[in-house]
Enzyme design. Structure first.
Site, PDB file in Angstrom:
ATOM      1  N   LYS A  81     -19.350 -16.945  51.160  1.00 38.49           N
ATOM      2  CA  LYS A  81     -19.510 -15.570  50.519  1.00 38.49           C
ATOM      3  C   LYS A  81     -18.393 -14.779  50.782  1.00 38.49           C
ATOM      4  O   LYS A  81     -17.813 -14.596  51.920  1.00 38.49           O
ATOM      5  CB  LYS A  81     -20.769 -14.907  50.986  1.00 38.49           C
ATOM      6  CG  LYS A  81     -21.350 -13.705  50.278  1.00 38.49           C
ATOM      7  CD  LYS A  81     -21.897 -13.592  49.232  1.00 38.49           C
ATOM      8  CE  LYS A  81     -22.016 -12.529  48.416  1.00 38.49           C
ATOM      9  NZ  LYS A  81     -20.760 -11.802  47.584  1.00 38.49           N
ATOM     10  N   LYS A 117     -12.918 -16.128  50.886  1.00 36.12           N
ATOM     11  CA  LYS A 117     -12.185 -15.216  50.533  1.00 36.12           C
ATOM     12  C   LYS A 117     -11.385 -15.607  49.129  1.00 36.12           C
ATOM     13  O   LYS A 117     -10.991 -16.951  49.068  1.00 36.12           O
ATOM     14  CB  LYS A 117     -11.345 -14.368  51.311  1.00 36.12           C
ATOM     15  CG  LYS A 117     -11.079 -13.000  50.916  1.00 36.12           C
ATOM     16  CD  LYS A 117     -12.355 -11.973  51.292  1.00 36.12           C
ATOM     17  CE  LYS A 117     -12.051 -10.685  51.134  1.00 36.12           C
ATOM     18  NZ  LYS A 117     -13.299  -9.691  51.740  1.00 36.12           N
TER      19      LYS A 117
END
Length: 432
Positions: A81, A117
């Site tokens: 995430k 990311k």
């Protein structure tokens, strides 16, 4: 004849060292928890690093080649995430650092996620909306199954927004069989409300920054009324943090964005400045009854609370001595270097660390993911109440760790985050 132009790579700001920063933080925390050496080896590197070069046709018919990244650090606790940012300073080391911070953040908050990311090395201000759409869709297509609703879930970050997420979701779903498309809506979070987004997701990160300041102030018996604060970055995070602080009676006395710095010791009305930026190409410069300030003098302005909510490594060993605030609330990821933090703590300045302070965003993303996954619709009041409850639980755990082990807030947050991941590895073992 179409001309292919190689996009000039713009390098990271000199000595930014975000990866070095996060590794120092990780190594310090690892020693505090006496982390298993084998698990330390795993957490000290990323699982996957993807670099993509992809062509996009511009409005004038020319083609530009863009460089995109997606780094997946760890997924011991659940799907990867983390946000996607569009910025000229992005490089692989910066993305690796940001992915690691996401791992610690999701672990600290108790979410069933790992950390990732990504982004594109570009200045989005140089491109039209139609060009940005094509860039985003082409990047999504190039990522392919490296992202997915149960594998890796992107979200907005610097210079990306709900519209960006809508383009990604639509592109990703279009690559699936018709019967499977509706099951992939939660491939991203931070979408527009009409496309499966969460009410209040736009303010979740900034509201979380505000809540952490509020919780800290209550614990220290410090009234927020009439306290002066400065904000670096006036995007979603900075604006909403300032919005809620002003409602508590605090005064915003200075703001800095990519265009300039303004100050008014008597106070700058948050909503008025926000409305002004809408008609001033997003810039705060020139706002009525404010004085222009040199960029280098921002952190030295008189205030009680400082909210760095822009980019990493803004508070350094060189400028930390100028800070007059007694509290720094990190709205950005990695805004304070390790060397600067050590000196600030010695001076008695409290720092609410990024993995705690700005975690409202990923908590809001989790709510949206659940809403899409379960086919539910949550009301704004319910969402804000859930966010408030979750943030307070996390803050109190960090505070308890601070008191129990006599640690600063960042060290306490890291200890909690790393211990949770270590427990997962110990219980599950390492394959084969």
């Amino acid at each position: 004849m179409t001309v292919i132009k190689e996009l000039k790579q713009q390098k990271e700001a000199p000595k930014q060292g975000m990866l070095e920063n996060v590794m120092k933080q990780f190594n310090t925390a690892s020693d505090l928890v006496n982390l298993n050496p084998n698990i330390k080896k795993i957490l000290g590197i990323t699982n996957n690093e993807l670099i993509i070069h992809f062509p996009v046709r511009m409005d004038n018919g020319d083609v530009e080649i863009f460089k995109g990244y997606r780094v997946q650090h760890n997924n011991a606790l659940g799907p990867y995430k983390g946000g996607l940012r569009y910025h000229p300073t992005i490089d692989i080391d910066a993305v690796k650092a940001l992915a690691m911070w996401m791992t610690w953040k999701t672990s600290l908050t108790g979410l069933p996620y790992g950390g990732a990311k990504g982004g594109i090395q570009m200045d989005p201000k140089k491109y039209s909306k139609s060009e940005l759409e094509r860039i985003t869709r082409r990047f999504t297509f190039a990522l392919g199954d490296n992202i997915g609703p149960e594998h890796d879930i992107p979200a907005p970050d610097v210079n990306t927004n709900a519209q960006t997420m809508a383009w990604i979701a639509d592109t990703y779903m279009s690559t699936k069989a018709p019967a499977e498309r509706s099951k992939n809506q939660h491939v991203v979070t931070g979408k527009p409300i009409g496309s499966g987004g969460l009410e209040g997701r736009d303010r979740a990160t900034g509201y979380g920054v505000f809540l952490n300041i509020k919780f800290w102030a209550a614990q220290k018996n410090v009234p927020l009324k009439d306290k002066k604060f400065i904000v670096q970055g006036f995007g979603n995070v900075g604006f909403w943090a300032a919005h809620f602080l002003e409602k508590e009676g605090a005064k915003m006395v200075a703001v800095q964005d990519a265009f300039g710095t303004i100050s008014n010791p008597e106070g700058i009305k948050v909503e008025d400045l926000f409305e002004y930026t809408k008609f001033n190409k997003g810039s705060i410069v020139g706002f009525a009854n404010t004085t222009a300030v040199n960029k280098e003098d921002f952190f030295g302005l008189a205030c009680d609370i400082c909210i760095p909510a822009a980019l990493g490594n803004q508070i350094t060993k060189e400028n930390q001595s100028e800070i007059k605030a007694f509290l720094i609330a990190e709205g950005a990821n990695g805004p304070t270097t390790v060397d600067a933090e050590k000196l600030l703590l010695e001076r008695g300045v409290t720092i609410i660390p990024d993995i705690l302070c700005n975690s409202g965003g990923v908590i809001g993303s989790y709510f949206e993911w659940l809403q899409n996954r379960n086919g539910e619709l949550w009301e704004l009041d319910e969402i804000m109440a859930r966010l408030d409850k979750k943030m307070k639980e996390v803050f109190n755990r960090v505070l308890k760790m601070c008191e129990t082990r006599k640690l600063d807030m960042r060290s306490a947050a890291y200890v909690l985050a790393i211990e949770r991941i270590e427990t997962a590895y110990v219980q599950r073992g390492i394959f084969p």
